[in-house]
Design an enzyme around this catalytic site. Structure first.
Site, mmCIF file in Angstrom:
data_model
loop_
_atom_site.group_PDB
_atom_site.id
_atom_site.type_symbol
_atom_site.label_atom_id
_atom_site.label_comp_id
_atom_site.label_asym_id
_atom_site.label_seq_id
_atom_site.Cartn_x
_atom_site.Cartn_y
_atom_site.Cartn_z
ATOM 1 N N ASP A 63 43.236 -6.824 58.278
ATOM 2 C CA ASP A 63 43.478 -5.908 57.160
ATOM 3 C C ASP A 63 44.259 -4.690 57.658
ATOM 4 O O ASP A 63 43.749 -3.918 58.468
ATOM 5 C CB ASP A 63 42.125 -5.481 56.584
ATOM 6 N N GLU A 87 45.913 -8.925 55.153
ATOM 7 C CA GLU A 87 45.558 -8.149 53.951
ATOM 8 C C GLU A 87 46.341 -6.839 53.875
ATOM 9 O O GLU A 87 46.460 -6.131 54.871
ATOM 10 C CB GLU A 87 44.041 -7.884 53.994
ATOM 11 N N GLU A 111 43.300 -4.892 46.175
ATOM 12 C CA GLU A 111 42.176 -3.950 46.054
ATOM 13 C C GLU A 111 42.620 -2.621 45.461
ATOM 14 O O GLU A 111 41.807 -1.885 44.917
ATOM 15 C CB GLU A 111 41.492 -3.739 47.416
ATOM 16 N N HIS A 113 37.299 -8.151 46.512
ATOM 17 C CA HIS A 113 37.158 -7.018 47.424
ATOM 18 C C HIS A 113 35.812 -6.371 47.130
ATOM 19 O O HIS A 113 35.471 -6.148 45.970
ATOM 20 C CB HIS A 113 38.286 -6.012 47.165
HETATM 21 MG MG LIG Z 1 41.178 -4.050 52.509
#
Ligand SMILES: [Mg+2]
Length: 390
Positions: free
Chosen positions: A200, A226, A252, A302
């Site tokens: 991420d 991500e 997200e 998320h």
């Molecule tokens: Mg994230």
């Protein structure tokens, strides 16, 4: 039935050590709970995404902006309330804090409906399609350390996440393209080549740097990359998705069906990560989920925040059909915090609720609570102890 009051509770405590992601380090953990009371004595609970002092701004929006618009309304009219509030706030915020604030209220309205119906929330969302949900552990947050020091810490943490029985794990990156590949490679070496690993970046990169990192990830069997670039940079998302083997995950920081429609229409993502506490609540999540499903994009929610958010997400995931389905479908997963003990998850609820125990005892899976409503009612003394007003 009438809404009689809407209260926000921002909770906060200091962490033992600072944690971080590619945008900032933080020393406090926050959560923002919303409590909606009715004239029938039923109270609904929800949660708003929005860390740190953003939660304080959202509290103001919940109590001073949205509450006057809907106090006295029937809480069961969720669509009516959602569109009334969105429409009245539209000129001042189609994304961001107003929608985060609305999300917490909407979730509380669903809790009220489920409590009035005397059913667990998942029954109102269509019933179970999966009894148990695989859980992935997120951790390996950035810290103020050198890359080599962080490699050692991450290796340790990766082993711990694996030992706790999680089905997959996710690490933070965003220290720089070369540094990131070093970090990922040390975790990959530690957990073996087949264990499901995601990274991420929290939109740390421009397109070219993201491409460089992504090409490295392509060689390390990474399940998803991500938020490689800024959430509003649809063109770069699209190009990365085309050029990289690794799945591109994101969403997200996307809001409402309108924002999600753009993200999906622009062909930005392989995996959708809707944040129910931010994008507009359950009412809006169901529409975003339909959009993703109709475009054959797998959904892995998320999840951030307290036990309320975790419980709500379990209800949502248990009702989510496998996409596209089959004897051996790729399952969605529950995202779960494995960083230092998160008391907003472990100690908030009156009810017994332990994902870590479930993961340990059920070989990496968790199931939703069978209590009515969301299944979680926060302990009032706990709220009092950690309530933060700035
Ligand atoms: Mg994230």
């Amino acid at each position: 039935m009438k809404i009689t009051s809407i209260k926000s509770h921002v909770l906060r405590y200091e962490l033992d050590k600072e944690l971080g992601y590619s945008q900032q380090y933080y020393k406090h953990r926050t959560a923002h709970l919303v409590e909606v009371e009715t004239d029938e004595g039923i109270t609904g609970w929800g949660e708003c995404f929005g860390p740190g002092n953003i939660a304080l701004a959202n509290k103001y929006i919940v109590e001073k902006v949205i509450q006057p618009l809907i106090k006295g309304d029937d809480p069961l009219k969720k669509e009516y309330i959602w569109h009334k509030v969105y429409n009245l706030l539209r000129d001042s915020g189609q994304k961001g804090m107003p929608i985060q604030a609305l999300s917490g209220i909407d979730i509380a309205l669903w809790d009220i409906l489920a409590k009035k119906s005397n059913l667990p929330l998942y029954q109102l969302l269509g019933g179970k399609t999966n009894d148990k949900i695989p859980v992935y552990g997120y951790g390996m947050m950035l810290q103020k350390k050198t890359v080599d020091e962080l490699c050692d810490l991450f290796k340790n943490e990766a082993n711990q996440i694996k030992e706790k029985n999680f089905k997959a794990m996710k690490m933070k990156i965003g220290m720089g393209p070369k540094e990131d590949l070093k970090l990922v490679s040390s975790v990959r070496d530690t957990i073996g080549s087949e264990f499901k690993l995601m990274v991420d970046a929290n939109h740390a990169y421009n397109k070219n740097d993201a491409l460089y990192v992504g090409k490295g990830l392509d060689e390390m069997n990474i399940y998803w990359f991500e938020e490689p670039v800024a959430p509003e940079d649809y063109d770069s998302y699209k190009e990365l998705k085309q050029k990289l083997k690794t799945n591109i995950a994101g969403g997200e920081a996307e809001f409402t069906k309108y924002g999600w429609n753009q993200l999906i229409k622009n062909n930005c993502i392989d995996i959708a990560q809707p944040e129910v506490c931010g994008l507009g609540g359950i009412t809006e999540y169901l529409k975003v989920s339909a959009l993703a499903q109709s475009n054959f994009i797998p959904i892995v929610n998320h999840v951030w925040g307290s036990a309320i958010s975790v419980a709500v997400n379990l209800h949502l995931l248990t009702t989510l059909p496998d996409m596209p389905g089959g004897l051996f479908p790729t399952k969605s997963m529950l995202e779960f915090d494995t960083t230092e003990k998160n008391i907003f998850i472990t100690d908030l609820a009156e009810e017994k609720f332990s994902i870590l125990d479930q993961v340990k005892n059920k070989n990496g899976f968790a199931s939703p609570l069978e209590n009515i409503g969301i299944g979680i009612n926060p302990n009032k003394d706990f709220i009092k102890k950690y309530e933060y007003n700035g």
